[in-house]
Design a protein around this motif. Structure first.
Motif, PDB file in Angstrom:
ATOM      1  N   SER A  49      -1.443 -13.619   1.921  1.00 51.72           N
ATOM      2  CA  SER A  49      -0.943 -12.428   2.814  1.00 51.72           C
ATOM      3  C   SER A  49      -1.334 -11.223   2.155  1.00 51.72           C
ATOM      4  O   SER A  49      -1.600 -10.338   3.100  1.00 51.72           O
ATOM      5  N   MET A  50      -0.757 -10.893   0.906  1.00 55.06           N
ATOM      6  CA  MET A  50      -1.092  -9.544   0.248  1.00 55.06           C
ATOM      7  C   MET A  50      -0.196  -8.429   0.910  1.00 55.06           C
ATOM      8  O   MET A  50      -0.505  -7.185   0.946  1.00 55.06           O
ATOM      9  N   ASN A  51       0.613  -8.915   1.854  1.00 55.32           N
ATOM     10  CA  ASN A  51       1.415  -7.847   2.557  1.00 55.32           C
ATOM     11  C   ASN A  51       2.582  -8.719   2.986  1.00 55.32           C
ATOM     12  O   ASN A  51       2.891  -9.421   3.919  1.00 55.32           O
ATOM     13  N   PRO A  52       3.902  -7.819   2.599  1.00 56.24           N
ATOM     14  CA  PRO A  52       5.045  -8.479   3.109  1.00 56.24           C
ATOM     15  C   PRO A  52       5.375  -8.621   4.501  1.00 56.24           C
ATOM     16  O   PRO A  52       6.072  -9.347   5.035  1.00 56.24           O
ATOM     17  N   VAL A  83      -2.933 -10.935  -7.728  1.00 63.35           N
ATOM     18  CA  VAL A  83      -4.331 -10.718  -8.247  1.00 63.35           C
ATOM     19  C   VAL A  83      -4.840  -9.992  -6.778  1.00 63.35           C
ATOM     20  O   VAL A  83      -5.859  -8.885  -6.716  1.00 63.35           O
ATOM     21  N   LEU A  84      -4.738 -10.862  -5.748  1.00 60.54           N
ATOM     22  CA  LEU A  84      -5.441 -10.373  -4.279  1.00 60.54           C
ATOM     23  C   LEU A  84      -5.176  -8.902  -4.004  1.00 60.54           C
ATOM     24  O   LEU A  84      -5.936  -8.117  -3.389  1.00 60.54           O
ATOM     25  N   THR A  85      -3.649  -8.808  -3.986  1.00 61.57           N
ATOM     26  CA  THR A  85      -3.056  -7.452  -3.680  1.00 61.57           C
ATOM     27  C   THR A  85      -3.554  -6.266  -4.613  1.00 61.57           C
ATOM     28  O   THR A  85      -3.736  -5.170  -4.278  1.00 61.57           O
ATOM     29  N   GLY A 124       1.241  -6.788  -7.450  1.00 59.62           N
ATOM     30  CA  GLY A 124      -0.199  -6.337  -7.286  1.00 59.62           C
ATOM     31  C   GLY A 124      -0.299  -4.776  -7.241  1.00 59.62           C
ATOM     32  O   GLY A 124      -1.095  -4.236  -7.761  1.00 59.62           O
ATOM     33  N   SER A 125       0.603  -4.243  -6.264  1.00 61.49           N
ATOM     34  CA  SER A 125       0.621  -2.707  -6.115  1.00 61.49           C
ATOM     35  C   SER A 125       1.124  -1.993  -7.485  1.00 61.49           C
ATOM     36  O   SER A 125       0.272  -1.024  -7.586  1.00 61.49           O
ATOM     37  N   VAL A 159       0.946  -1.241   0.097  1.00 62.21           N
ATOM     38  CA  VAL A 159       0.201  -0.093   0.041  1.00 62.21           C
ATOM     39  C   VAL A 159       0.962   1.091   0.240  1.00 62.21           C
ATOM     40  O   VAL A 159       0.501   2.250  -0.558  1.00 62.21           O
ATOM     41  N   THR A 160       1.881   1.322   0.760  1.00 61.28           N
ATOM     42  CA  THR A 160       2.686   2.403   0.794  1.00 61.28           C
ATOM     43  C   THR A 160       3.555   2.638  -0.482  1.00 61.28           C
ATOM     44  O   THR A 160       3.590   3.953  -0.961  1.00 61.28           O
TER      45      THR A 160
END
Length: 262
Positions: free
Chosen positions: A203-206, A158-160, A237-238, A91-92
């Motif tokens: 996860s969608m998030n490291p 895709v999810l991210t 994804g981002s 997101v960042t």
């Protein structure tokens, strides 16, 4: 004390206050928020009652999806006005690429998020009994049997993309910002976990993946074999979400194509 010295002290105090508000307070919000999110995420895996082997992704059912999603609703509502409520390097990255966040601030957020992920995973490790902790793989994510690295990257991407687009459209874009943005973002997390939990752990998030992988390493190195999936997929994804936003979906002032006539 002379008037000049008093004025100088006041100015120094004002400068310290400004830097605290601009950098330190948002950094602490991201650090604390990710710590809460990761610890709740790891603890929520226990809700599934899974007794997974270390090389099998733990089952993450609706309860786990709700645990992650509701945590994000709470955190974005509480800290969104302080830091923007990113709690995710993906997101960042999108916020920096769209101009919503300065690169220096984005870098500060990244290190705060990774440190928060480590703290959150450490809290979960301290709370969960050892046998239960090992059984759920510490809440860490890895690919399910039969899922290739390419499939895992595509799934995470895709999810991210869905998650980051939701953030861009409901919390960042000046014309489509919504008061219900925290709920929309929480729903994006819930849907992502429900869709991908049995493939990659969704996860969608490291930061969510890194901390638990570090703390489960004392029992097995299996979680590092495909750990790169949880960086490559979310970051792609981002980038995909940013591309769609900047080209087609963003407001006219943020869009590169089909802008309003001058």
């Amino acid at each position: 004390m002379s008037n000049e010295e008093e004025t100088k002290l006041i100015n120094q105090g004002s400068e310290i206050h400004d830097k605290y508000e601009a950098y330190v307070r948002p950094m602490l919000a991201e650090f604390f928020g990710v710590a809460v999110f990761v610890s709740v995420g790891c603890l929520s895996v226990l809700m599934s009652g899974a007794q997974a082997a270390p090389d099998v992704v733990p089952f993450s059912g609706p309860g786990v999806a709700l645990g992650h999603g509701l945590a994000i609703v709470l955190l974005v509502t509480s800290f969104g006005s302080i830091s923007g409520g990113h709690f995710n390097p993906a997101v960042t990255l999108a916020a920096v690429l769209t101009g919503a966040t300065r690169p220096v601030t984005g870098l500060i957020y990244f290190f705060a998020q990774m440190a928060g992920g480590l703290l959150g995973a450490g809290i979960a490790r301290a709370i969960i009994p050892s046998d239960m902790y090992v059984a759920i793989g510490g809440g860490a994510q890895t690919l399910a049997p039969g899922v290739t690295a390419g499939q895992g990257i595509l799934c995470e991407m895709v999810l991210t993309t869905v998650l980051v687009l939701t953030v861009l459209m409901t919390a960042i874009d000046p014309r489509t910002k919504a008061a219900l943005a925290p709920i929309a973002i929480g729903f994006a997390i819930i849907l992502g976990v429900l869709a991908g939990c049995l493939l990659t752990g969704a996860s969608m998030n490291p930061a969510r993946s890194f901390g638990p992988a570090v703390f489960i390493s004392y029992t097995t190195s299996a979680y590092w074999t495909y750990h790169y999936v949880y960086w490559v997929g979310p970051l792609l994804g981002s980038l995909m979400a940013t591309l769609w936003y900047r080209l087609f979906l963003g407001s006219a002032e943020n869009r590169l194509l089909f802008k309003e006539n001058a």
